[in-house]
Design a protein around this motif. Sequence first.
Motif, PDB file in Angstrom:
ATOM      1  N   ARG A 156       0.708  -1.256  -0.123  1.00 28.38           N
ATOM      2  CA  ARG A 156      -0.108   0.018  -0.038  1.00 28.38           C
ATOM      3  C   ARG A 156       0.854   1.180   0.045  1.00 28.38           C
ATOM      4  N   ILE A 157       0.582   2.101  -0.882  1.00 29.57           N
ATOM      5  CA  ILE A 157       1.380   3.379  -0.990  1.00 29.57           C
ATOM      6  C   ILE A 157       0.488   4.690  -1.024  1.00 29.57           C
ATOM      7  N   ASP A 158       1.036   5.762  -0.822  1.00 33.65           N
ATOM      8  CA  ASP A 158       0.258   7.107  -0.865  1.00 33.65           C
ATOM      9  C   ASP A 158       0.110   7.230  -2.464  1.00 33.65           C
ATOM     10  N   GLU A 159      -0.930   7.952  -2.937  1.00 35.21           N
ATOM     11  CA  GLU A 159      -0.874   8.120  -4.386  1.00 35.21           C
ATOM     12  C   GLU A 159       0.204   9.306  -4.628  1.00 35.21           C
ATOM     13  N   SER A 160       0.404  10.244  -3.887  1.00 34.72           N
ATOM     14  CA  SER A 160       1.552  11.173  -4.149  1.00 34.72           C
ATOM     15  C   SER A 160       2.849  10.786  -4.595  1.00 34.72           C
ATOM     16  N   TYR A 161       3.088   9.388  -4.165  1.00 31.43           N
ATOM     17  CA  TYR A 161       4.315   8.848  -4.758  1.00 31.43           C
ATOM     18  C   TYR A 161       4.156   7.671  -5.651  1.00 31.43           C
ATOM     19  N   THR A 162       3.172   7.730  -6.341  1.00 33.08           N
ATOM     20  CA  THR A 162       3.005   6.770  -7.329  1.00 33.08           C
ATOM     21  C   THR A 162       3.913   6.863  -8.367  1.00 33.08           C
ATOM     22  N   ARG A 163       4.454   8.052  -8.877  1.00 31.47           N
ATOM     23  CA  ARG A 163       5.274   7.845  -9.934  1.00 31.47           C
ATOM     24  C   ARG A 163       6.702   7.478  -9.598  1.00 31.47           C
ATOM     25  N   VAL A 164       7.178   7.742  -8.577  1.00 31.49           N
ATOM     26  CA  VAL A 164       8.751   7.534  -8.092  1.00 31.49           C
ATOM     27  C   VAL A 164       8.625   6.075  -7.766  1.00 31.49           C
ATOM     28  N   VAL A 165       7.694   5.545  -6.813  1.00 25.83           N
ATOM     29  CA  VAL A 165       7.488   4.130  -6.665  1.00 25.83           C
ATOM     30  C   VAL A 165       7.303   3.129  -7.880  1.00 25.83           C
ATOM     31  N   SER A 166       6.707   3.664  -8.792  1.00 25.15           N
ATOM     32  CA  SER A 166       6.485   2.956 -10.007  1.00 25.15           C
ATOM     33  C   SER A 166       7.803   3.000 -10.893  1.00 25.15           C
ATOM     34  N   ASP A 167       8.541   4.086 -10.743  1.00 27.21           N
ATOM     35  CA  ASP A 167      10.029   3.882 -11.260  1.00 27.21           C
ATOM     36  C   ASP A 167      10.856   2.798 -10.715  1.00 27.21           C
ATOM     37  N   LEU A 168      10.592   2.460  -9.560  1.00 23.98           N
ATOM     38  CA  LEU A 168      11.535   1.860  -8.748  1.00 23.98           C
ATOM     39  C   LEU A 168      10.897   0.244  -9.099  1.00 23.98           C
ATOM     40  N   SER A 169       9.632   0.001  -9.139  1.00 20.67           N
ATOM     41  CA  SER A 169       9.041  -1.187  -9.200  1.00 20.67           C
ATOM     42  C   SER A 169       8.503  -1.763 -10.609  1.00 20.67           C
ATOM     43  N   SER A 170       7.972  -0.830 -11.130  1.00 21.93           N
ATOM     44  CA  SER A 170       7.270  -1.307 -12.594  1.00 21.93           C
ATOM     45  C   SER A 170       8.445  -0.991 -13.702  1.00 21.93           C
ATOM     46  N   CYS A 171       8.848   0.254 -13.690  1.00 21.91           N
ATOM     47  CA  CYS A 171       9.948   0.799 -14.581  1.00 21.91           C
ATOM     48  C   CYS A 171      11.354  -0.015 -14.286  1.00 21.91           C
ATOM     49  N   GLY A 172      11.594  -0.220 -13.303  1.00 24.90           N
ATOM     50  CA  GLY A 172      12.871  -0.622 -12.659  1.00 24.90           C
ATOM     51  C   GLY A 172      13.485  -1.780 -13.394  1.00 24.90           C
TER      52      GLY A 172
END
Length: 279
Positions: A156-172
Motif C-alpha cells: 500500500r502506498i500514498d498516491e502522491s508517490y505513485t510515480r517514483v515508486v512506479s519508477d522503482l517497481s514497474s519501470c525498474g
Amino acid sequence: MNVGFIGTGTMGSLLIEALIASGALSPAQIAVSNRTFAKAKALADRYTGMRAEYTNANAAWGSDIIFLCIKPLEFKKAVDDIKSVLRPNQIVVSITSPVLISHLEGELDCKIAKVIPSITNHVWSGASLCIYGQTMDETDKEQLENLLSHISQPLRIDESYTRVVSDLSSCGPAFISFLLEQFVDAAVEETGIGRDEALRVASAMLLGTGLLLTDGGMTPSEVQERVAVPGGITAKALSMLRRETDGVFNQLIRTTHAKYQEDLAKVSSAFIGEEVNGQ
C-alpha cells in the motif's frame, strides 16, 4: 469471484496469464474485452471457459473486480462505456499511473482502486503497488490484495508517490535490464566471451544479488562493502562507476516525472473538460 479485464495488451494479458497460472483465478472466472475484439478472442481461445466480450460494458457487468488495463487517453471512453452497468459494490481497478483515484471517483458510482503491477509479476515476484479510494473498506482491500498476493507482494502506498515508486517497481526491471545488457555487451566486445554464456552468468548474478537484498537482509551498501576489498579490482571499478554515473539516476527520475505530468495533464483535461462541456 468474477473478474473483468478491459484491455488485453501487454500488461493486461500478463496479469491474466499470471493469475491463471498461479491458480488465483480459473479461466471461467474471467471476462475480457479489447478495443480490437479479435485480440480479446485470441486470448480467450487459449483458455477454455474465458469469455471474450464485444463491449466493455459486457466485460464489466457481473464482475466483482474490473481491471482497466488501457492507455491513459483511452480511459474516458472506457469509463463512459461501463458507468451505466456498474453497481456500488463492484471494484474498478486502474493499472495506469496518470489516472488518479479522483478522476474515477468523479465518474463512477462504485469502489475505486489503483494498482501498479510489474513485469516481475509474470514469475509471481515483485510488488503490486496498491492505492485505494475513499469507499474501499478493509474487506475490499483484503479481497484485492489476496488476489494479487498469488503473483506479487501487495504494497500500500500514498498516491502522491505513485510515480517514483512506479519508477522503482514497474519501470525498474527495464532500467536494470538495460544496464545488465550494457555490461554483457561490453564483456563480449572487450574479451570475446560468448554472449549467451556472458548473459547466463550475469543473469544468475542478478538473481543472486536480488536474494541478498531481500532474503539475505543486506543493503546495497553492504553488498558493495562485502565484495569490494579496499584497493582491489572491484573497489577501483566502483570508484569509476560513481564518477561516471553521478547524477544519471536523478536525470532518469526527472525524465519519468516530466512524462507523467504531461500524461496527467492530458488525462485531467479529458475528464474535467468533459464535465465542463456537459454543464
